[in-house]
Design a protein around this motif. Structure first.
Motif: not given
Lengths: 170, 118
Positions: B46-54
């Motif tokens: 379901k991810i459209q844009e790259p998603e960055r998290f810590t």
């Protein structure tokens, strides 16, 4: 512990530590935790097969404890300690049924025991049973590296054995 | 005799490794576990844009990058960087593991559950 024995085991520990630290400089070949050559095991093998289990245990423990400090990775100490002691137990038991031309067999089984102990400790500590999928891969790598270090240890024991035993003063 | 025993163990391990690693993963949902607890779950389909998290614990920090269909540890302050070197996880049953931080990223079945815990 006599002075001769103390000095001899200290030298063996120094050799093991040097090998261990040099191996740290080799970049990881595969991104799997726990896959490494284990060159320092050559020293454990030689010590065990020429001088017996107590000297080998002393050298092994000193190397693991000091090695973790030198590597600056004390968190990995638990894994290497579990793996190291399990491998040592396997080697010591197998020594009784192996000849000096079969030292490599003990090394292969010790390497596998090391991997089992290491991953077992990691699973218990981190609560991550997913790590079990690494076990077959680690066993394959353990067989290959154990064979290599085992043959190296076997030849080293052949050359060094007589002189090492002389240091007992007998 | 020893050679045969060792060869048998080698063959079994190779077969098991091939089975475990080449088996396609069952799901599109990436789960991030720390210390045996699920801390985050991302539906990669379901991810459209790259998603960055810590993911931050008292042991250290892992920066995780999720893209459509795949996920990786982008950087980490652990000593061995095995998790970073592991690269992308997209269809393998083998998880990404950061042992020093006790972090595991694995793919899991049921993609309908898209939760964010913690």
């Amino acid at each position: 512990m006599g002075v001769r024995r103390l000095a001899r085991d200290a030298v063996l520990t120094a050799v093991a530590l040097t090998v261990f630290v040099v191996e740290l400089q080799i970049p990881e070949l595969v991104p799997i935790p726990g896959v490494k050559l284990g060159l320092a095991n050559i020293v454990t093998l030689v010590t065990l097969f020429t001088l017996g289990p107590w000297d080998a245990l002393a050298v092994l423990m000193a190397r693991i404890l000091l090695g973790a400090l030198f590597a600056g990775n004390v968190m990995a100490l638990l894994y290497s300690l579990t793996g190291g002691l399990l491998a040592f137990a396997v080697m010591t038991l197998m020594r009784k049924i192996l000849t000096n031309r079969q030292i490599w067999v003990a090394s292969v089984f010790a390497a596998m025991a090391h991997n089992v102990g290491q991953i077992g400790a990691a699973i218990l500590v981190a609560g991550t049973p997913e790590l079990l999928v690494y076990l077959p891969v680690l066993l394959v790598s353990g067989i290959v590296t154990g064979l290599f270090t085992g043959l190296a240890g076997q030849y080293a024991a052949g050359w060094l054995g007589k002189n090492l035993r002389k240091t007992d003063g007998k | 005799m020893w050679i045969i025993i060792i060869l048998i163990i080698l063959l079994i391990s190779l077969a098991a490794a091939a089975f475990l690693w080449l088996r396609p993963a069952t799901g599109e949902r990436a789960e991030i576990w720390v210390d045996g607890e699920l801390v985050r779950s991302v539906d990669l389909s379901k991810i459209q844009e790259p998603e960055r998290f810590t993911v931050e614990t008292d042991r250290g920090v892992n920066v995780i990058l999720a893209e459509p269909g795949r996920i990786r540890v982008e950087s980490a302050d652990c000593p061995d960087k095995v998790c970073v070197d592991a690269g992308w996880l997209s269809d393998s049953a083998a998880p990404i593991v950061c042992l020093p931080h006790r972090l595991v990223i694995r793919l899991s079945g049921d993609a309908s559950l898209d939760t964010e815990v913690g």
